[in-house]
Design a protein around this motif. Structure first.
Motif, PDB file in Angstrom:
ATOM      1  N   UNK A   3       0.831  -1.203   0.000  1.00 12.95           N
ATOM      2  CA  UNK A   3       0.000   0.000   0.000  1.00 12.95           C
ATOM      3  C   UNK A   3       0.869   1.258   0.000  1.00 12.95           C
ATOM      4  N   UNK A   4       2.217   1.102   0.108  1.00 18.04           N
ATOM      5  CA  UNK A   4       3.048   2.303   0.069  1.00 18.04           C
ATOM      6  C   UNK A   4       2.964   2.921  -1.324  1.00 18.04           C
ATOM      7  N   UNK A   5       3.195   4.226  -1.322  1.00 17.41           N
ATOM      8  CA  UNK A   5       3.043   4.967  -2.566  1.00 17.41           C
ATOM      9  C   UNK A   5       4.262   4.739  -3.463  1.00 17.41           C
ATOM     10  N   UNK A   6       4.017   4.615  -4.760  1.00 14.59           N
ATOM     11  CA  UNK A   6       5.127   4.619  -5.710  1.00 14.59           C
ATOM     12  C   UNK A   6       4.821   5.678  -6.775  1.00 14.59           C
ATOM     13  N   UNK A  90      15.560   4.773  -1.990  1.00 14.79           N
ATOM     14  CA  UNK A  90      14.724   5.109  -3.148  1.00 14.79           C
ATOM     15  C   UNK A  90      15.237   4.299  -4.333  1.00 14.79           C
ATOM     16  N   UNK A  91      14.343   3.539  -4.946  1.00 15.97           N
ATOM     17  CA  UNK A  91      14.673   2.795  -6.162  1.00 15.97           C
ATOM     18  C   UNK A  91      14.054   3.563  -7.315  1.00 15.97           C
ATOM     19  N   UNK A  92      14.833   3.871  -8.337  1.00 15.36           N
ATOM     20  CA  UNK A  92      14.223   4.504  -9.501  1.00 15.36           C
ATOM     21  C   UNK A  92      14.726   3.849 -10.773  1.00 15.36           C
ATOM     22  N   UNK A  93      13.828   3.682 -11.701  1.00 19.59           N
ATOM     23  CA  UNK A  93      14.117   2.917 -12.918  1.00 19.59           C
ATOM     24  C   UNK A  93      13.555   3.654 -14.131  1.00 19.59           C
ATOM     25  N   UNK A  94      14.344   3.674 -15.183  1.00 17.29           N
ATOM     26  CA  UNK A  94      13.884   4.253 -16.452  1.00 17.29           C
ATOM     27  C   UNK A  94      14.060   3.195 -17.531  1.00 17.29           C
ATOM     28  N   UNK A  95      12.987   2.846 -18.232  1.00 13.12           N
ATOM     29  CA  UNK A  95      13.133   1.943 -19.379  1.00 13.12           C
ATOM     30  C   UNK A  95      12.862   2.736 -20.663  1.00 13.12           C
ATOM     31  N   UNK A 116      10.102   3.765  -6.356  1.00 16.28           N
ATOM     32  CA  UNK A 116       9.481   3.309  -5.102  1.00 16.28           C
ATOM     33  C   UNK A 116      10.466   3.507  -3.960  1.00 16.28           C
ATOM     34  N   UNK A 117       9.935   3.438  -2.763  1.00 20.44           N
ATOM     35  CA  UNK A 117      10.774   3.597  -1.577  1.00 20.44           C
ATOM     36  C   UNK A 117      10.615   2.358  -0.717  1.00 20.44           C
ATOM     37  N   UNK A 118      11.722   1.814  -0.244  1.00 23.47           N
ATOM     38  CA  UNK A 118      11.684   0.654   0.655  1.00 23.47           C
ATOM     39  C   UNK A 118      12.467   0.971   1.919  1.00 23.47           C
TER      40      UNK A 118
END
Ligand code: PLP
Length: 288
Positions: A3-6, A90-95, A116-118
């Motif tokens: 339920x965490x925000x991404x 913070x995980x960030x991904x660009x495809x 997303x944040x973990x």
């Protein structure tokens, strides 16, 4: 957790609701890059350095950067602000985006952006006090380890080799020389100096590679990047791992053998201890 925000393509939404198309080139080809930024006390650590590497990775695979640094920062802060309390990643991904399946890079695609944040899972007190076990492996990955690619199959296989042995990492060698581990950079201590492999296309330039140079300067520890033979690793006084989550971590067993010499054999060494302390001191000063 779900339920965490991404963040996905301009929208903030619960993680469980985030969906990408099956023709996304990240899904089909692993055609994208990522970053992992540590967050201490709600502030982003070495953010400028992470952004510079993101820009380099994007340029190397010819994806236009979809955001300015200010926009990335604003989005990171919004996600971090949503998850209260403890230290985070913070995980960030660009495809490259969604397109009919064809290896050739389509022109004019809109990149897919996911963030997303973990919660951060730091090393345990036991791991810090006793050190961790690693195994060695041949570096069988591709030759562009400098790109922080989401195509991580080689790293997944390498990491699993270590997991199968109950070890923390697989330390890899290419043509007999140290490259890195499945998800960490690797360092040795020799005659009091911290040594790492040279920057090259075979090794990811971890954000801690330059950070450790700065910390070594501060601590009066000699620092040098130069080719490191497998025998040098096995004969080292200390072996260390570095990564966003591990920070710096002592390796005290390699392929089942204790690392180091004399009274410190199989124990974390003094260079590790000083760099760990310096790292902790650096966190507030280097976070925004
Ligand atoms: C293959 C590889 N090398 C090195 C690193 C260390 O990089 P950083 O210090 O930026 O976390 C990582 C981090 O996950 C990695 O996956």
């Amino acid at each position: 957790m779900t339920s965490t925000l991404c963040y996905l393509n301009g929208e903030y939404l619960p993680l469980a609701e985030a969906k990408v198309g099956v023709l996304d080139r990240g899904f089909i080809f692993g055609d994208g890059i990522y970053e992992v930024v540590p967050v201490y006390g709600g502030r982003l650590f070495r953010f400028g350095e992470h952004m510079a590497r993101l820009e380099r990775s994007l340029a190397k695979i010819r994806i236009p950067n979809p955001h300015s640094r200010e926009q990335w920062l604003e989005r990171c802060r919004r996600l971090v602000g949503d998850s209260p309390g403890q230290d985070q990643m913070v995980y960030l991904q660009v495809t490259r985006g969604v397109a009919p399946r064809d290896h050739v890079m389509p022109v004019g695609l809109t990149p897919t952006v996911f963030m997303m944040v973990n919660p951060m899972k730091p090393a345990t007190a036991e791991q810090r006090h006793q050190g961790v076990a690693c195994v060695t492996a041949r570096d069988f990955r591709w030759e562009r380890g400098d790109i922080k690619s989401i195509s991580l199959l080689g790293n997944v296989l390498a990491r699993q080799i270590s997991a199968d042995h109950g070890a923390m990492e697989a330390i890899m060698f290419r043509d007999g020389f140290l490259t890195e581990a499945a998800a960490s950079n690797v360092w040795i201590v020799h005659e009091g100096a911290l040594l790492g492999p040279p920057k090259s296309e075979h090794v990811l330039e971890g954000i801690r590679v330059d950070l450790l140079r700065e910390l070594c300067e501060e601590c009066g520890i000699a620092y040098n990047l130069r080719p490191i033979a497998e025998a040098d690793v096995r004969a080292a006084d200390e072996v260390l791992l570095s990564s966003a989550t591990k920070e710096v971590l002592p390796v005290t067993r390699l392929d089942g053998e204790p690392v180091g010499h004399g009274a410190l054999r199989g124990k974390p060494g003094p260079v590790y201890a000083r760099l760990y302390e310096a790292y902790q001191r650096a966190k507030p000063a280097m976070s925004i």
